[in-house]
Design an enzyme around this catalytic site. Structure first.
Site, PDB file in Angstrom:
ATOM      1  CE1 TYR A 192      35.145  13.463 122.977  1.00  0.00           C
ATOM      2  CE2 TYR A 192      35.519  15.458 121.689  1.00  0.00           C
ATOM      3  CZ  TYR A 192      35.938  14.553 122.642  1.00  0.00           C
ATOM      4  OH  TYR A 192      37.142  14.736 123.260  1.00  0.00           O
ATOM      5  NE  ARG A 217      41.473  17.746 123.216  1.00  0.00           N
ATOM      6  CZ  ARG A 217      41.503  16.643 123.947  1.00  0.00           C
ATOM      7  NH1 ARG A 217      42.584  16.304 124.611  1.00  0.00           N
ATOM      8  NH2 ARG A 217      40.438  15.863 124.036  1.00  0.00           N
ATOM      9  CE1 TYR A 227      46.955   8.615 112.661  1.00  0.00           C
ATOM     10  CE2 TYR A 227      47.672  10.666 113.657  1.00  0.00           C
ATOM     11  CZ  TYR A 227      46.718   9.934 112.983  1.00  0.00           C
ATOM     12  OH  TYR A 227      45.525  10.520 112.624  1.00  0.00           O
ATOM     13  CG  HIS A 278      52.391   7.267 105.124  1.00  0.00           C
ATOM     14  ND1 HIS A 278      51.488   6.763 106.029  1.00  0.00           N
ATOM     15  CD2 HIS A 278      53.521   6.535 105.283  1.00  0.00           C
ATOM     16  CE1 HIS A 278      52.045   5.765 106.684  1.00  0.00           C
ATOM     17  NE2 HIS A 278      53.272   5.612 106.258  1.00  0.00           N
ATOM     18  CG  HIS A 330      51.232  -1.229 112.423  1.00  0.00           C
ATOM     19  ND1 HIS A 330      52.159  -0.440 113.070  1.00  0.00           N
ATOM     20  CD2 HIS A 330      51.406  -1.015 111.101  1.00  0.00           C
ATOM     21  CE1 HIS A 330      52.870   0.214 112.171  1.00  0.00           C
ATOM     22  NE2 HIS A 330      52.448  -0.114 110.971  1.00  0.00           N
TER      23      HIS A 330
END
Length: 604
Positions: A341, A106, A371, A193, A374
């Site tokens: 997983y 990744r 991301y 955030h 909502h």
């Protein structure tokens, strides 16, 4: 003469072809460079491919491609064969080997150091060194291209308001089949955030989060001045107040910290924390309060272990411990839940110590965009036996004091969140934010969905029907965009067909996971020189990190140690409603469209 000269200029302008890189001719992460006005070269260096467009695999690459399973195959294997994975999980060397593969495969998809930003579609010192920019996974669409997506699609993109209303806006709440709950939803919003801090004054390409990662600035403040205003300067602790016998954040008045609250909010409800926007909803203030309590608790533990330490060392070491706790919870609880997983993910920085890995990170604009989850938000928030709509919930810290953290945790652990993929599940209260997300993506000239799929080694979609998995939305999208290669990234992520019984589609997972894991393991505390007991005050501090979980965080800081997880524990709740996103608009009129969400940022 003047008219003739003007005609000549126009003819010359029209004679220049579009930037030859507009067609994205270079494949497999090859770099396109224009040569003159109508030629290009593809730099295939270290891609494993060669040829004019980097499209011919080298011998070893050909073998790797033949042996490598598709992402959907890997996902299927990891989410099935539970008995096999139970065996793998029970043998540390097997679990470590699989986890190492997950991390390496990744994280290597993320370029480090960073390469591009919204201003520079080519490598430059400015794009590397200017931390006020988000980086970019792909450069912006080149200037002067025939269409907004390069050469594919129509001359103009469809109206963003129409996209939101037709494909993204909720008709009826669609629960997440994975059982994701509101504890997860607010954790996601609170956690992200600290690094998704778009600068509203400079525009969507810029960030105020100069730490570009897990620095806990949402707890301690982005600047030293803000941090000092929030600190008690005694025993390493943060300022706090006692209400009803429990610890809560201090007020704006007591700290002189700037927070965003509407004028009508009374002073005693204007809590002050590291992130200026966390007064928006009580769910964010819930987590802000929990982490405040955790910091001060860890300070007490360290003070007992090291009575000789001064305030500064207690504070700084506690911060490092909380960073470690956060990363462990995110990997082993948060990402574990999202993945579905049977293999148990593991936070162990030592797995990468013999790998080529850079302990730095830069937040990408695309990571910020994808991301925007909502659809997780319900139409109402259920706390104990009361129900609150958005208007009642926003900027209302009195709800937190009225119910207390124990009821909040118990209630949010039971309330299911919405499914993100599949379309038509953004609540009416967030429709302006969804529209702004599309508009800002266009302002930053994002490349198409399929270009991002190719960048992250996914097969491009061949049709809109393949993207959505159904016919109605696919036909409408094709009419608006004209070509699947012109489909925009953000709306595509929300209308993409979900994986079976999953919250997300393939693209969201395969783009988001590399950004996430690189950002987490690229943290300095995960480096060989930091990852040792002495960094965290000895074995006591190291143990706090290595035993951290969302449940332990709650037990250590919330009265009564209420049970929690990131999914509802009754699986029938997530199966209770089966809804087709292509259904009629029934129920939309029941939602008050005047609900006011803060429009200063698409991240809220």
């Amino acid at each position: 003469m003047l008219a003739r000269a003007l005609l000549l200029c126009v003819a010359l302008a029209l004679g220049h072809a579009a930037n030859p890189c507009c067609s994205n001719p270079c494949q497999n992460r090859g770099v396109c460079m224009s040569v003159g006005f109508d030629q290009y070269q593809c730099d295939c260096t270290r891609t494993g491919f060669y040829g004019e467009n980097c499209s011919t695999p080298e011998f070893l690459t050909r073998i790797k491609l033949f042996l490598k399973p598709t992402p959907n195959t890997v996902h299927y294997i990891l989410t099935h064969f539970k008995g096999v994975w139970n065996i793998v999980n029970s043998f540390p060397f097997l679990r470590n080997a699989v986890m190492k593969y997950v991390l390496v495969s990744r994280s290597h998809l993320i370029e480090s150091p960073p390469t591009y930003n919204a201003q520079y579609g080519y490598k430059s010192w400015e794009s590397f060194s200017n931390l006020s920019y988000y980086t970019r996974a792909l450069p912006p669409v080149a200037d002067g291209c025939p269409t907004p997506m390069g050469v594919k699609g129509k001359k103009e993109l469809p109206d963003s308001k129409e996209i939101v209303e037709k494909f993204l806006l909720r008709r009826k709440f669609i629960p997440d089949p994975q059982g994701t709950n509101m504890m997860f939803a607010f954790f996601a919003q609170h956690f992200t955030h600290q690094f998704f801090k778009t600068d509203p004054k400079r525009g969507p390409a810029f960030t105020k989060g100069l730490g570009h990662g897990v620095d806990l600035s949402h707890i301690y403040g982005e600047t030293l001045d803000r941090q000092h205003k929030l600190r008690l300067f005694k025993d390493g602790k943060m300022k706090y107040q006692i209400i009803n016998g429990e610890v809560y954040p201090p007020t704006v008045k007591d700290t002189q910290v700037e927070m965003i609250y509407p004028p009508h909010i009374p002073e005693h409800l204007r809590f002050a924390v590291g992130q200026e926007v966390f007064g928006l909803v009580p769910g964010l203030m819930m987590y802000a309060t929990i982490w405040l309590r955790e910091h001060n608790r860890v300070c007490d533990v360290l003070k007992q272990e090291h009575p000789e330490w001064d305030d500064e060392r207690l504070f700084q070491t506690s911060r490092l411990i909380l960073i470690g706790e956060t990363i462990k919870i995110v990997i082993e609880d948060y990402v574990q839940h999202l993945s579905g997983y049977h293999f148990k993910l593991k936070f162990d920085p030592e797995l990468l110590f013999n790998q080529q890995f850079q302990y730095q990170n830069r937040i990408a604009a695309e990571f910020n965009t994808l991301y925007h989850w909502h659809p997780l938000l319900p139409d109402t928030f259920q706390i104990d036996d009361q129900e609150y709509n958005f208007q009642q919930f926003l900027y209302n810290n009195s709800i937190l004091l009225e119910h207390g953290l124990t009821q909040f945790v118990e209630s949010f652990s039971r309330q299911i969140a919405g499914r993100v993929a599949g379309g038509r599940n953004v609540p009416a209260a967030a429709q302006k934010i969804a529209k702004a997300s599309i508009d800002q993506s266009r302002e930053m000239k994002y490349q198409s969905l399929n270009e991002y799929r190719k960048r992250f080694r996914l097969t491009p979609y061949k049709s809109f029907e393949e993207l959505t998995g159904e016919k109605e939305m696919a036909a409408e999208l094709e009419a608006l965009y004209g070509d699947i290669d012109a489909m925009e990234l953000y709306p595509a992520l929300l209308v993409e067909k979900p994986r079976p019984d999953a919250i997300f589609g393939e693209t969201m997972v395969e783009l988001g996971a590399p950004f996430s894991l690189k950002g987490l393991l690229g943290n300095p505390i995960c480096s060989p020189d930091y990852w040792k007991p002495s960094t965290f005050g000895g074995e006591v501090g190291f143990k706090i990190i290595n035993t951290a979980s969302i449940q332990s965080l709650i037990c250590n800081n919330v009265k009564g140690c209420p049970f929690t997880a990131f999914s509802v524990q009754d699986p029938q709740l997530s199966k209770a409603v089966t809804i087709n996103a292509s259904a009629s608009h029934s129920g939309l009129d029941d939602v008050n469209p005047t609900v006011l969400l803060k429009e200063r940022s698409t991240e809220l």
